[in-house]
Design a protein around this motif. Sequence first.
Motif, PDB file in Angstrom:
ATOM      1  N   PRO A  33      -3.540   6.481  10.019  1.00  0.00           N
ATOM      2  CA  PRO A  33      -2.818   5.273  10.447  1.00  0.00           C
ATOM      3  C   PRO A  33      -2.689   4.295   9.298  1.00  0.00           C
ATOM      4  CG  PRO A  33      -5.056   5.263  11.285  1.00  0.00           C
ATOM      5  CD  PRO A  33      -4.833   6.613  10.679  1.00  0.00           C
ATOM      6  N   ILE A  34      -1.809   3.349   9.508  1.00  0.00           N
ATOM      7  CA  ILE A  34      -1.456   2.440   8.424  1.00  0.00           C
ATOM      8  C   ILE A  34      -2.609   1.573   7.966  1.00  0.00           C
ATOM      9  CG2 ILE A  34      -0.657   0.591   9.933  1.00  0.00           C
ATOM     10  CD1 ILE A  34       1.600   0.131   7.958  1.00  0.00           C
ATOM     11  N   ASP A  35      -3.563   1.277   8.853  1.00  0.00           N
ATOM     12  CA  ASP A  35      -4.641   0.388   8.432  1.00  0.00           C
ATOM     13  C   ASP A  35      -5.509   1.019   7.358  1.00  0.00           C
ATOM     14  OD1 ASP A  35      -5.581   2.267  10.178  1.00  0.00           O
ATOM     15  OD2 ASP A  35      -7.246   1.030  10.842  1.00  0.00           O
ATOM     16  N   LEU A  36      -5.395   2.304   7.142  1.00  0.00           N
ATOM     17  CA  LEU A  36      -6.177   2.933   6.091  1.00  0.00           C
ATOM     18  C   LEU A  36      -5.418   3.034   4.778  1.00  0.00           C
ATOM     19  CD1 LEU A  36      -7.897   5.806   8.059  1.00  0.00           C
ATOM     20  CD2 LEU A  36      -8.757   3.521   7.525  1.00  0.00           C
ATOM     21  N   CYS A  37      -4.179   2.672   4.784  1.00  0.00           N
ATOM     22  CA  CYS A  37      -3.426   2.765   3.541  1.00  0.00           C
ATOM     23  C   CYS A  37      -2.676   1.474   3.267  1.00  0.00           C
ATOM     24  CB  CYS A  37      -2.448   3.927   3.583  1.00  0.00           C
ATOM     25  SG  CYS A  37      -1.225   3.791   4.902  1.00  0.00           S
ATOM     26  N   SER A  89       7.999   2.302   3.830  1.00  0.00           N
ATOM     27  CA  SER A  89       6.987   3.307   3.499  1.00  0.00           C
ATOM     28  C   SER A  89       7.374   3.991   2.197  1.00  0.00           C
ATOM     29  CB  SER A  89       6.882   4.348   4.625  1.00  0.00           C
ATOM     30  OG  SER A  89       5.997   5.382   4.254  1.00  0.00           O
ATOM     31  N   PHE A  90       6.377   4.183   1.327  1.00  0.00           N
ATOM     32  CA  PHE A  90       6.608   4.884   0.064  1.00  0.00           C
ATOM     33  C   PHE A  90       5.955   6.258   0.128  1.00  0.00           C
ATOM     34  CE2 PHE A  90       4.903   6.107  -4.117  1.00  0.00           C
ATOM     35  CZ  PHE A  90       6.099   6.318  -4.773  1.00  0.00           C
ATOM     36  N   LEU A  91       6.760   7.290  -0.015  1.00  0.00           N
ATOM     37  CA  LEU A  91       6.266   8.660  -0.059  1.00  0.00           C
ATOM     38  C   LEU A  91       6.612   9.241  -1.416  1.00  0.00           C
ATOM     39  CD1 LEU A  91       7.414   9.862   3.479  1.00  0.00           C
ATOM     40  CD2 LEU A  91       5.218   8.862   2.811  1.00  0.00           C
ATOM     41  N   PRO A  92       5.652   9.856  -2.120  1.00  0.00           N
ATOM     42  CA  PRO A  92       5.917  10.349  -3.481  1.00  0.00           C
ATOM     43  C   PRO A  92       7.102  11.298  -3.565  1.00  0.00           C
ATOM     44  CG  PRO A  92       3.571  10.398  -2.996  1.00  0.00           C
ATOM     45  CD  PRO A  92       4.250  10.063  -1.708  1.00  0.00           C
ATOM     46  N   ASP A  93       7.296  12.119  -2.530  1.00  0.00           N
ATOM     47  CA  ASP A  93       8.373  13.101  -2.592  1.00  0.00           C
ATOM     48  C   ASP A  93       9.710  12.553  -2.111  1.00  0.00           C
ATOM     49  OD1 ASP A  93       6.526  14.915  -3.512  1.00  0.00           O
ATOM     50  OD2 ASP A  93       6.026  15.617  -1.491  1.00  0.00           O
ATOM     51  N   GLU A  94       9.673  11.523  -1.279  1.00  0.00           N
ATOM     52  CA  GLU A  94      10.901  11.029  -0.669  1.00  0.00           C
ATOM     53  C   GLU A  94      11.289   9.637  -1.136  1.00  0.00           C
ATOM     54  OE1 GLU A  94      10.675  11.293   3.542  1.00  0.00           O
ATOM     55  OE2 GLU A  94       9.726  13.276   3.529  1.00  0.00           O
ATOM     56  N   LEU A 117       1.637   7.711   9.907  1.00  0.00           N
ATOM     57  CA  LEU A 117       2.385   8.235   8.777  1.00  0.00           C
ATOM     58  C   LEU A 117       2.257   9.762   8.765  1.00  0.00           C
ATOM     59  CD1 LEU A 117       1.522   5.670   5.988  1.00  0.00           C
ATOM     60  CD2 LEU A 117       3.406   5.672   7.609  1.00  0.00           C
ATOM     61  N   PRO A 118       3.301  10.490   9.065  1.00  0.00           N
ATOM     62  CA  PRO A 118       3.184  11.948   9.144  1.00  0.00           C
ATOM     63  C   PRO A 118       2.879  12.585   7.803  1.00  0.00           C
ATOM     64  CG  PRO A 118       5.489  11.256   9.282  1.00  0.00           C
ATOM     65  CD  PRO A 118       4.675  10.020   9.347  1.00  0.00           C
ATOM     66  N   CYS A 119       3.225  11.894   6.725  1.00  0.00           N
ATOM     67  CA  CYS A 119       3.008  12.497   5.407  1.00  0.00           C
ATOM     68  C   CYS A 119       1.528  12.648   5.103  1.00  0.00           C
ATOM     69  CB  CYS A 119       3.696  11.645   4.339  1.00  0.00           C
ATOM     70  SG  CYS A 119       3.464  12.245   2.656  1.00  0.00           S
ATOM     71  N   TYR A 120       0.747  11.617   5.450  1.00  0.00           N
ATOM     72  CA  TYR A 120      -0.676  11.655   5.110  1.00  0.00           C
ATOM     73  C   TYR A 120      -1.562  11.842   6.327  1.00  0.00           C
ATOM     74  CZ  TYR A 120       1.019   9.904   0.679  1.00  0.00           C
ATOM     75  OH  TYR A 120       1.680   9.759  -0.498  1.00  0.00           O
ATOM     76  N   GLY A 121      -1.013  11.600   7.506  1.00  0.00           N
ATOM     77  CA  GLY A 121      -1.780  11.860   8.704  1.00  0.00           C
ATOM     78  C   GLY A 121      -2.843  10.829   9.016  1.00  0.00           C
ATOM     79  N   GLY A 171       0.907  -1.116   0.000  1.00  0.00           N
ATOM     80  CA  GLY A 171       0.000   0.000   0.000  1.00  0.00           C
ATOM     81  C   GLY A 171       0.948   1.166   0.000  1.00  0.00           C
ATOM     82  N   ASN A 172       0.700   2.230   0.719  1.00  0.00           N
ATOM     83  CA  ASN A 172       1.707   3.262   0.909  1.00  0.00           C
ATOM     84  C   ASN A 172       2.789   2.779   1.873  1.00  0.00           C
ATOM     85  OD1 ASN A 172      -1.048   4.935   0.451  1.00  0.00           O
ATOM     86  ND2 ASN A 172       0.718   5.892  -0.534  1.00  0.00           N
ATOM     87  N   THR A 173       2.393   1.842   2.741  1.00  0.00           N
ATOM     88  CA  THR A 173       3.357   1.173   3.610  1.00  0.00           C
ATOM     89  C   THR A 173       3.207  -0.321   3.377  1.00  0.00           C
ATOM     90  OG1 THR A 173       3.173   2.903   5.270  1.00  0.00           O
ATOM     91  CG2 THR A 173       4.082   0.797   5.992  1.00  0.00           C
ATOM     92  N   PHE A 174       4.317  -1.015   3.225  1.00  0.00           N
ATOM     93  CA  PHE A 174       4.225  -2.445   2.953  1.00  0.00           C
ATOM     94  C   PHE A 174       5.376  -3.170   3.635  1.00  0.00           C
ATOM     95  CE2 PHE A 174       6.302  -0.270  -0.544  1.00  0.00           C
ATOM     96  CZ  PHE A 174       7.464  -0.995  -0.760  1.00  0.00           C
ATOM     97  N   VAL A 175       5.288  -4.489   3.624  1.00  0.00           N
ATOM     98  CA  VAL A 175       6.260  -5.339   4.304  1.00  0.00           C
ATOM     99  C   VAL A 175       6.922  -6.222   3.259  1.00  0.00           C
ATOM    100  CG1 VAL A 175       6.638  -6.993   6.161  1.00  0.00           C
ATOM    101  CG2 VAL A 175       4.755  -5.369   6.309  1.00  0.00           C
ATOM    102  N   ILE A 176       8.222  -6.387   3.394  1.00  0.00           N
ATOM    103  CA  ILE A 176       8.941  -7.286   2.508  1.00  0.00           C
ATOM    104  C   ILE A 176       9.727  -8.287   3.337  1.00  0.00           C
ATOM    105  CG2 ILE A 176       9.131  -5.582   0.657  1.00  0.00           C
ATOM    106  CD1 ILE A 176      12.019  -5.133   1.489  1.00  0.00           C
ATOM    107  N   GLY A 177       9.915  -9.460   2.785  1.00  0.00           N
ATOM    108  CA  GLY A 177      10.775 -10.460   3.386  1.00  0.00           C
ATOM    109  C   GLY A 177      11.992 -10.638   2.501  1.00  0.00           C
TER     110      GLY A 177
END
Length: 1326
Positions: A727-731, A653-658, A721-725, A637-643
């Motif tokens: 919590p992670i369960d919504l993204c 976390s993926f942020l468009p600007d960063e 997530l400070p970028c979108y304000g 999502g905007n935040t994801f988990v990898i193994g």
Amino acid sequence: MAVSEEECSNAKSRSSSPSANGAYYLAKCVLRGSVVLQETSIELVIIDDEGIVQSICEQPVFGTIKDLAVIPWNDKFHARSPQMQGKDLLAVLSDSGKLSFLTFCREMHRFFPLTHVQLSNPGNSRQQLGRMLAVDSSGCFIATSAYVDRLALFSLSLSGGSDIIDKKCPEANYLWYHMSMCFISRDSSQPSKEHNPVLAIILNRRGALLNELLLLGWNIREHYINVISVYVEAGPIAHDILEVPHSNGFAFLFRVGDALLMDLRDAHNPCCVYRTSLNFLPTVVEEQNFVEEPYRVHDVDDDGLFNVAACALLELRDYDPMCIDSEGGNVKSTSKYVCSWSWEPEINKNHRMIFCIDTGEFFMIEISFDIEGLKVNLSDCLYKGIPCKSLLWVDGGFVAAIVEMGDGIVLKVENGKLLHKSPIQNIAPILDMSVVDYHDEKRDQMYACCGVAPEGSLRIIRSGISVEKLLRTAPIYQGITGTWTLRMKVTDLYHSFLVLSFVEETRVLSVGVSFADVTDSVGFQPDVCTLACGLVGDGLLVQIHQTAVQLCLPTKVAHAEGIPLSSPVCTSWFPDNMSISLGAVGHDLIVVSTSNPCFLYILGVRLLSTYHYEVLSSSNFVDDNHAPALPVGVNIGNTFVIGTHRPSVEVVSFLPDEGLKVLASGTISLTNTLGTAISGCIPQDVRLVLVDRSYVLSGLRNGMLLRFEWPPASSMSSLQLPCYGFPIDLCMENTGGGLSNMPATTFDPQTCAVDVMSKTMDDLPVNLQLIATRRIGITPVFLVPLSDSLDADMIALSDRPWLVQTASHSLSFTSISFQPSTHATPVCSAECPKGILFVADNSLHLVEMVHSKRLNVQKFHLGGTPRKVLYHSESRLLLVMRTELSNDTSSSDICCVDPLSGSVVSSFKLEPEETGKSMELVRVGNEQVLVVGTSLSSGPAIMPSGEAESTKGRLIVLCLEHLQNSDSGSMTFCSKAGSSSQRTSPFREVVGHTAEQLSSSSLCSSPDGSCDGVKLEETEVWQLRLAYATKWPGMALALCPYLDHYFLASAGSTFYVCGFPNDNPQRVRKLAIARTRFTIISLTAYFTRIAVGDCRDGILFYSYHEDTRKLEQVYCDPSQRLVADCVLMDVDTAVVSDRKGSIALLSCSNLSERNASPECNLTLSCAYYMGEIAMSIKKGSFSYKLPADDVLIGCDGFGVNIDASNNTIMASTLLGSIIVFIPLTREEHELLEAVQARLVVHPLTAPILGNDHREFRSRENQVGAPKMLDGDVLAQFLELTSVQQEAILSLPLGQLDTVKTGSKSPLPIPVNQVVQLLERVHYALN
């Protein structure tokens, strides 16, 4: 010759017997079958919006609950502990002699004690406090009493906490029997603490004909209790008093035959203001679930500890626990009485109560107060069913009606009526059981006789979570590599497409009744293997395969919301000369990884024109040295988990600007007890979960399941997530599905590729803590969420499917009652909103987990009371003995039951005044006959002294014959599905069944496909034929086959060895006779050894000499014992259950029996107090061996006890529990004994009712007798985190001498070794 054979057999059996080197067992309760009768456990349940009972948690209490009540914890109570603010408390009385205050901890998902108040000594004395409990409606006062004489009152502290008891009044002694009590509330406008509480109690003076209503007052300031007034009225006996809530002084007094509304506002002058007769209540207009059979009131002596258990051995009564074994226990009431009631939970102007009377009729009574005075309105009969033990009216208008010996029901109050909504399963009491591996399903299932008339039933009990098998295809789907379900829009409630990926092919099916193939209309490339797919936006489906990422817009042919074109619109993105290894699809985001070289791509989608989109990418080369760190699991999502291959799990976390930023990382480094690294610790699948707190689940390729959590001090534990304000369960969304509640987030359609492993992690990443590790198999673990929400439970696929409860404090998983599967995906449709598609044995199986069932149990209603059940292997039928039938010609019969449909195929009716008592299958030549023992006397079988009554009976021999019927019709239960092209719907030819037909007993649950083509022909009729019958000199309470061609039969205190001359079932000859002092309850045999269960003298060992035809007693029980059932494990060892709730393993010495005499006592090898009466015990056979044990052999120093696997014991109890006793080696026993000694004293796992665990499990057994281990205590160890496990194992034993360590100091206990051993047990029992 016979003697030498016996000696040879004895030598062989002793070499592997439990008594050869000591008996070591672990007792584990695997099933608790009742809500109301759970005296040894506590369960928290809810009733959902559909009226279905859902279990939240179930917890053993390691004691016996006597009474409990809720203390309303409202705003005026200010708890010192913040987590207690606004919570109700639970006050519990138990055999610990303490008043316990419990609270529910959401984090640990279990009850914990706040404090205990010692009332009396542990036990069940009638004179000790702790029998009844009453709580003031304001939660300020508590009263508790003994059965007789003693009474105590307590004042609760407003501050709460561990010192919840503020004041205690001096105990009052009244030489009366206490029947019922309640507090009488005062004016609610004034603080309750400013008033002296008034307690109304029904008492019965010794020798008095009438009982009295006594009003007691507690003068808090002067600190004494005084009698305010006494109310006595000629008439029937009063049995209950209950306060009218919020009425300030009114109470109902229930008597046999009537009900009185009492005005107790002036406690000095109590008076009756309303009276109604229960014998002339309004009749029912429209009966629902009407039961024509008269319901017998079971007169259970509540203070008798299951009746017989409370009687001293020299005062043996003639009735059985719960009155199930004798006609004398059933009495008919001449007058009606209220047996249960409940007030409406909502506070209204009018007070409404629903009550049930002993005929099963439900009524509502309404009380109102207006200017004209008191008004009472009694309704007509609202519902008629089975009399209920208790009622509970909850929010939403639902009423839970609990039946003591049958299924309860959930009713709903609608428009002045009670409507049936759902059942509440209750399998208590279990009177008999038979364990069978039916149709080679490779999983034992139990057939149990449950309930009593008129609710008697046959139940099929299986372990794990129940599933209803809805559809199954033919086994033509070889090579499936993945399954996914997709929605057409993010906000859709139901799935639209089912995607099946094969080695070289992909198919897309429409989700619905037909499952039609719509691959061409969706646009997925059909000739490739799909790696991942999902919904990137409304109407935009993405397929990821090895060479490309394909964006598709389906047409209206595939879905009504599709594009109005003749063919789908597709756009592709190709990596430059690289192969895609993994991928995941999220809302507006696509993530793919490549190998050789290694890339992680973030892709975006941009609209060019109507129906035309573009997939954009950018890349960053990753050096080949990082190939081992290739991500192997993606959840995005905007935040994801990898193994990764490091191995590790990382939250990114993926942020468009960063771009990408690693938020947290957890390294996977596991070792065994020898310090050697465990191989195969590469993540196969990863998921992020958010239930109260966020954590990461990872399934490894070696069959292990891990849980990582943020450190407690980490600010990232909440994952804001400070970028979108938000919590992670919504993204956040799971692989293969869209998230319905994701907010719209827009950003430039830019993409980036990042080397995750080369990123500097010193500044930001938080080190994740490995909280728990579990091994669930040896094959890779795949995690399949049941929905798109972050708190959804998951299916873990490995060697078998498991359900992982995400709300657990650690790792909690339960097996799903389904065969091993390679793939699974949730399927949500209008027809099947909670479906799951499993891939197993090259077939597709559509099932639905049955959340409405508390137990994995199928019910066949048989009527009457089923007493005995046997499985006839040749006919594959169940033979059931029934009593208390509502039949004009016979009240007892033997019936043949089809285990698939539950239908009675044939029956043999006994004589009108005859009652079946026992039956066994006995071999005669090459066939089996059914030997039945009956009673022709109506009185009890046993005198109060234990001696046999003078009774008569019959011995009957029945032959089960296979007849041919002229009717050529047949009924197909499981037909073989035909073949079909893979380009057509896989469900074109399926096996479809209703939920009732397809349950745990269905042939379709066979994992080896053996059910294909099996039919139950109507032309194949099996019938019971009478071969022999003779009068018997007493009730034949026990029968047992012996040496393959004899059988044993009891008659009072006598038993016989009988045979069939010339293998003729039409003749029976008595060959030998032996007598005991008291009535024989059970008979069992192993080779030449005979074990006789005497109702007072316990277990007696006999040997039969064929040459002289004589029986000789060789060993006797070392103590008097109220035998319930017995089974021989071998010629030297017997397991016996008694009617006081204990089970014991007795063995004889290995010395020669030539010098033996009746004075030779058996040795008590080990014992265990269950707190429940086991009426049936069986010898089982299974190995608690993990598939990984073959791989891990020699790594931990402990082997699996394979030789002892045939010595497993299974016991079924009157409370509906199934308890399994598992044999252990001495080394395993010593290890777990040390763990148990620490668990029973640690605050997280100690008995919550304050019982001394050793004292509780030692009751009714000899002092110093070896104890079996408590599996319920040890199971708590697996529910703890790794840190908590380490803390418990490091706990010093101090003065405890539970573990005998000798003079040497105890060695440290390795956590891995304990976890691995307990995992074996957990794996086997599931």
